[in-house]
Design an enzyme around this catalytic site. Structure first.
Site, PDB file in Angstrom:
ATOM      1  N   HIS A 160      39.464   2.946   2.035  1.00 16.04           N
ATOM      2  CA  HIS A 160      40.801   2.353   1.838  1.00 16.04           C
ATOM      3  C   HIS A 160      41.267   1.978   3.244  1.00 16.04           C
ATOM      4  CE1 HIS A 160      44.542   1.175   0.106  1.00 16.04           C
ATOM      5  NE2 HIS A 160      45.233   1.704   1.060  1.00 16.04           N
ATOM      6  N   SER A 186      51.031   7.212  -3.061  1.00 18.49           N
ATOM      7  CA  SER A 186      50.507   5.822  -3.551  1.00 18.49           C
ATOM      8  C   SER A 186      48.966   5.515  -3.476  1.00 18.49           C
ATOM      9  CB  SER A 186      51.340   4.481  -2.889  1.00 18.49           C
ATOM     10  OG  SER A 186      50.957   3.327  -3.248  1.00 18.49           O
ATOM     11  N   ASP A 225      52.618   4.341  -9.968  1.00 18.53           N
ATOM     12  CA  ASP A 225      52.689   3.763  -8.851  1.00 18.53           C
ATOM     13  C   ASP A 225      53.050   2.298  -8.842  1.00 18.53           C
ATOM     14  OD1 ASP A 225      51.849   3.577  -5.886  1.00 18.53           O
ATOM     15  OD2 ASP A 225      50.253   2.354  -6.633  1.00 18.53           O
ATOM     16  N   ARG A 272      59.848   0.366  -3.979  1.00 21.94           N
ATOM     17  CA  ARG A 272      59.960   0.718  -2.700  1.00 21.94           C
ATOM     18  C   ARG A 272      60.108  -0.339  -1.955  1.00 21.94           C
ATOM     19  NH1 ARG A 272      54.634   3.032  -1.861  1.00 21.94           N
ATOM     20  NH2 ARG A 272      54.942   3.140   0.308  1.00 21.94           N
ATOM     21  N   LYS A 324      45.884   6.305  -6.716  1.00 22.46           N
ATOM     22  CA  LYS A 324      44.996   5.226  -7.060  1.00 22.46           C
ATOM     23  C   LYS A 324      43.596   5.502  -6.923  1.00 22.46           C
ATOM     24  CE  LYS A 324      47.366   2.208  -4.947  1.00 22.46           C
ATOM     25  NZ  LYS A 324      47.769   0.872  -4.547  1.00 22.46           N
TER      26      LYS A 324
END
Length: 428
Positions: free
Chosen positions: A85, A186, A164, A171, A190
């Site tokens: 990620h 967050s 999320d 947010r 996931k």
């Protein structure tokens, strides 16, 4: 779970108290169910931004977000699973060559990705430049592809961490995006829900990144690595430079073309370097004894890429869309490029149509910026510095304004420090 009131949870965090597990579980489940009002969650998010959270609170918040939806079971894939990620950057197309490379090394890569918003591009937007390719796969189809091909790049199911999705949107409109506990929860909710055994984080630092300072990036990385440990997922993080765009291409279709160049054994040196660095980290966490650089050189990663494209309905021999209009910016003086601001390039590419201001906005696949002179390059008067692509030429003026001052040229012979791409590593 009953016996709580949102106003009491807000007051507790406002007064710098540590929220209990029960308070956190109730808050997330009730908000996801629509029983906690948006204005109440907004107030809680601001209190968290201002007062922070303990590691225990962050771990429980993340667990509650995971519990709001399903958790995929990838145990039947038949290979070790490892994902990557990135916290987002300009020209960051690394997922495209990386997923098939790590698959060719023997792992399975469930690369659940998103779309771009603002100046950073989205992996799914890039992939959708490919004719016929589809981002939407069911969990069963994703698992089959992981078993057969070893790599998948697709959209996350709406059933993964639905809390999320609601919190992310809130947010964005309440000036609470910068909260490290919320960023970490967050991302990790996931990734943990997707069921991967291991995860490598690419935490970007610099003008084109969300984290501008190394200290903040390191804090985020450590928070996420610790969250992985709390949820039995092996996690490591690389802090990487995003002061200058990655590669030459910034824009969806042109970034796909650059990724294919890397898989073919070419491509910009920084894209190749970061792809191999992240691949080595991933195969290490997966327990595989193989050198990704050798696998890339063998052509096996290109075979995995073509199989991955075909499995999702795409044409492996695709012809990418081309822009209707181009504009070239040239050097006004001889000299050496000493800096190229990633944020300015990202904003210019967005202005040209490569990105979106709102989730529902369309994008232009062929729009973007080619950065033809990177720091360290010697240039002469009239040499191309940027090539701007768009289908709507009225966008050129604003994009050119964004690029004004983005590239700095010093006197000929000026020494430019070597760019350190991988700044640091944070491991469990």
């Amino acid at each position: 779970m009953s016996g709580f009131a949102a106003v009491d949870v807000i007051a507790a965090k406002r007064d710098r108290q540590v929220l209990t597990d029960a308070q956190i579980d109730w808050t997330i489940s009730s908000y996801t169910a629509g029983e906690v009002a948006e204005e109440q969650m907004s107030a809680l998010l601001m209190a968290i931004l201002l007062n922070g959270m303990t590691p225990g609170e962050i771990a429980r918040w993340t667990a509650a977000m995971i519990a709001s939806g399903i958790r995929l079971d990838l145990s039947g894939v038949g290979r070790p699973t490892v994902d990557k990620h990135s916290t987002g950057g300009v020209g960051d197309k690394i997922s495209l060559p990386l997923a098939p490379l790590v698959a060719a090394c023997g792992a399975a890569v469930p690369q659940l990705s998103g779309r771009g918003l603002g100046h950073t591009g989205g992996t799914l937007d890039k992939m959708e430049s490919i004719s016929g390719w589809t981002a939407g796969l069911s969990p069963a189809a994703m698992i089959r592809q992981l078993s057969d091909v070893g790599a998948v790049i697709c959209a996350a199911s709406a059933d993964l961490a639905p809390a999320d999705r609601k919190l992310y949107a809130l947010r964005d409109v309440t000036a609470t995006v910068e909260s490290i506990p919320m960023i970490a929860a967050s991302i990790m909710s996931k990734k943990i829900a997707e069921g991967t055994d291991a995860l490598v984080l690419d935490v970007k630092v610099g003008s084109g990144a969300f984290m501008k300072s190394v200290d903040r990036a390191r804090e985020l990385a450590r928070t996420m690595v610790d969250l992985g440990a709390a949820h039995d997922v092996r996690v490591s993080a690389l802090l990487t430079d995003m002061s200058t765009p990655l590669g030459v291409a910034v824009g969806n279709a042109m970034e796909v073309a650059e990724s294919v160049e890397v898989l073919a054994g070419g491509g910009p040196p920084d894209v190749v370097e970061l792809t191999i660095s992240l691949a080595r980290e991933m195969v290490g966490l997966a327990g595989l004894d193989v050198d990704p650089a050798e696998v890339l050189a063998s052509g096996a990663a290109m075979d995995s890429w073509r199989a991955m494209i075909a499995a999702q309905g795409g044409d492996p021999d695709f012809v990418l869309p081309r822009p209707k209009e181009r504009h070239v910016v040239t050097a006004a003086a001889d000299g050496v490029v000493t800096a190229l601001d990633a944020h300015a390039v990202g904003v210019a590419s967005w202005r040209l149509g490569a990105g979106r201001a709102r989730k529902e906005d369309p994008i232009q696949a062929a729009a973007g910026v080619l950065c033809l002179a990177k720091p360290g390059a010697a240039v002469v008067v009239g040499q191309p510095l940027f090539e701007l692509h768009t289908d709507t030429p009225e966008r050129f003026d604003q994009a050119l304004a964004d690029l004004d001052g983005a590239l700095h040229i010093a006197a000929p012979g000026t020494a430019v420090p070597h760019r350190v791409l991988v700044i640091d590593a944070v491991r469990g």
